[in-house]
Design a protein around this motif. Structure first.
Motif, PDB file in Angstrom:
ATOM      1  N   ASP A  56       0.829  -1.212   0.000  1.00 56.78           N
ATOM      2  CA  ASP A  56       0.000   0.000   0.000  1.00 56.78           C
ATOM      3  C   ASP A  56       0.866   1.266   0.000  1.00 56.78           C
ATOM      4  O   ASP A  56       0.471   2.286  -0.562  1.00 56.78           O
ATOM      5  N   PHE A  59       1.517   1.866  -3.493  1.00 60.58           N
ATOM      6  CA  PHE A  59       0.296   2.374  -4.126  1.00 60.58           C
ATOM      7  C   PHE A  59       0.104   3.862  -3.825  1.00 60.58           C
ATOM      8  O   PHE A  59      -0.181   4.656  -4.728  1.00 60.58           O
ATOM      9  N   VAL A  60       0.261   4.234  -2.561  1.00 55.87           N
ATOM     10  CA  VAL A  60       0.005   5.626  -2.151  1.00 55.87           C
ATOM     11  C   VAL A  60       0.968   6.586  -2.849  1.00 55.87           C
ATOM     12  O   VAL A  60       0.606   7.706  -3.202  1.00 55.87           O
ATOM     13  N   GLU A  97       0.220  10.714   5.449  1.00 55.53           N
ATOM     14  CA  GLU A  97       0.066   9.279   5.297  1.00 55.53           C
ATOM     15  C   GLU A  97       1.391   8.611   4.922  1.00 55.53           C
ATOM     16  O   GLU A  97       1.722   7.539   5.429  1.00 55.53           O
ATOM     17  N   ILE A 148     -12.035   5.329  -4.863  1.00 60.30           N
ATOM     18  CA  ILE A 148     -10.821   4.786  -4.245  1.00 60.30           C
ATOM     19  C   ILE A 148     -10.813   5.086  -2.748  1.00 60.30           C
ATOM     20  O   ILE A 148     -10.524   4.211  -1.917  1.00 60.30           O
ATOM     21  N   GLU A 149     -11.159   6.314  -2.391  1.00 64.48           N
ATOM     22  CA  GLU A 149     -11.187   6.700  -0.972  1.00 64.48           C
ATOM     23  C   GLU A 149     -12.335   6.008  -0.228  1.00 64.48           C
ATOM     24  O   GLU A 149     -12.164   5.549   0.899  1.00 64.48           O
ATOM     25  N   TYR A 152     -11.716   2.344   0.998  1.00 64.26           N
ATOM     26  CA  TYR A 152     -10.913   2.238   2.225  1.00 64.26           C
ATOM     27  C   TYR A 152     -11.714   2.705   3.439  1.00 64.26           C
ATOM     28  O   TYR A 152     -11.623   2.117   4.513  1.00 64.26           O
ATOM     29  N   TRP A 177      -8.312   5.421   8.176  1.00 60.35           N
ATOM     30  CA  TRP A 177      -9.304   5.548   7.100  1.00 60.35           C
ATOM     31  C   TRP A 177     -10.747   5.404   7.596  1.00 60.35           C
ATOM     32  O   TRP A 177     -11.678   5.751   6.883  1.00 60.35           O
ATOM     33  N   GLU A 219      -9.530  -2.933  -6.432  1.00 62.01           N
ATOM     34  CA  GLU A 219      -9.475  -2.993  -4.965  1.00 62.01           C
ATOM     35  C   GLU A 219      -9.573  -4.441  -4.471  1.00 62.01           C
ATOM     36  O   GLU A 219      -8.868  -4.832  -3.544  1.00 62.01           O
TER      37      GLU A 219
HETATM   38  C1  LIG Z   1      -5.301   0.255  -2.614  1.00 63.39           C
HETATM   39  C2  LIG Z   1      -5.720   1.483  -1.881  1.00 63.39           C
HETATM   40  N1  LIG Z   1      -6.917   2.019  -2.131  1.00 63.39           N
HETATM   41  C3  LIG Z   1      -7.309   3.139  -1.486  1.00 63.39           C
HETATM   42  C4  LIG Z   1      -6.501   3.743  -0.547  1.00 63.39           C
HETATM   43  C5  LIG Z   1      -6.983   4.963   0.192  1.00 63.39           C
HETATM   44  N2  LIG Z   1      -6.461   6.168  -0.310  1.00 63.39           N
HETATM   45  C6  LIG Z   1      -5.352   6.739   0.190  1.00 63.39           C
HETATM   46  O1  LIG Z   1      -4.692   6.301   1.085  1.00 63.39           O
HETATM   47  C7  LIG Z   1      -5.246   3.158  -0.319  1.00 63.39           C
HETATM   48  N3  LIG Z   1      -4.374   3.653   0.581  1.00 63.39           N
HETATM   49  N4  LIG Z   1      -4.900   2.009  -0.981  1.00 63.39           N
END
Ligand SMILES: Cc1ncc(CNC=O)c(N)n1
Length: 230
Positions: A56, A59-60, A97, A148-149, A152, A177, A219
């Motif tokens: 992650d 990803f971020v 983050e 996306i937000e 989470y 989150w 996701e």
């Molecule tokens: C794979 C994924 N999806 C959504 C988020 C949440 N957005 C930012 O942090 C995240 N961290 N990772």
């Protein structure tokens, strides 16, 4: 009898709600994934958690430039200047983050510099990159950003509900989150997306719906990396 809603009826209730009802199964697959359920019931495999943490973080780092691209589109295309402020607040929390990921990784003994992105992560980051193109409409981009937000937010909020047995060491992650402030921020993004979707041409509306479904699929694949089908 439940007929097809007219465009006008949908605009009143909000397109996002309509799509969430229509695509309930895949949304639930993304927000109530076995990995999240294992955190919630306390049976989570800590190696799986560390895998998620390292992946992650990568990803971020790709997500931040995507959010920057949404900010640029808002500045150029939005009819409401408060959109930019919501997006900018999201970017500011990403700064926090990234620092959090670093200290969390140290705590768990995860060497972030050695994490190799897995295929599902690479695919998701490439998808984000394709959406950074100036050809992608602001309406499509803001809908994607919300989705996306929201995944989470919904996933981690579940791990904080009454009766959940989330291990103490993971509660802070879930709060990052799953907290109310992040929930309100997701609501603000949803309002922007609904406003834009309510006045967009049909072809852009279709693009936004397809892109939203891609997010939900990515996701699910992302959770799968840590849990199950890896
Ligand atoms: C794979 C994924 N999806 C959504 C988020 C949440 N957005 C930012 O942090 C995240 N961290 N990772």
């Amino acid at each position: 009898m439940e007929g097809k809603k007219t465009r006008e009826e949908v605009e009143k209730s909000g397109m996002i709600d309509t799509w969430m009802k229509k695509h309930r199964m895949i949304y639930t697959g993304a927000t109530k994934h076995p990995f999240i359920l294992s955190i919630r019931d306390g049976t989570v495999d800590l190696e799986a958690f560390k895998t998620w943490l390292g992946q992650d973080y990568i990803f971020v780092r790709a997500f931040a430039p995507f959010v920057a691209s949404v900010l640029i589109k808002a500045w150029k295309e939005s009819d409401d200047c408060s959109d930019m402020e919501v997006i900018l607040s999201g970017m500011a929390s990403l700064n926090d983050e990234i620092a959090w990921f670093k200290s969390e990784a140290t705590m768990w003994g995860v060497q972030l510099s050695e994490v190799v992105p897995q295929k599902a992560n690479q695919d998701y980051c490439r998808f984000l990159e394709s959406l950074m193109s100036p050809d992608v409409e602001y309406t499509v981009a803001i809908t994607t950003f919300w989705a996306i937000e929201a995944v989470y937010q919904a996933s981690f909020a579940l791990c904080l509900e009454d009766g959940s047995k989330t291990p103490a060491a993971l509660r802070e992650t879930c709060r990052r989150w799953g907290n109310d402030g992040f929930g309100q921020y997701c609501n603000s993004l949803q309002k922007i997306a609904n406003r834009r979707l309510g006045k967009t041409p049909d072809d852009v509306l279709t693009k936004a719906e397809v892109t939203l479904l891609r997010v939900l699929e990515h996701e699910v694949e992302f959770w799968n990396m840590s849990h199950g089908a890896a």
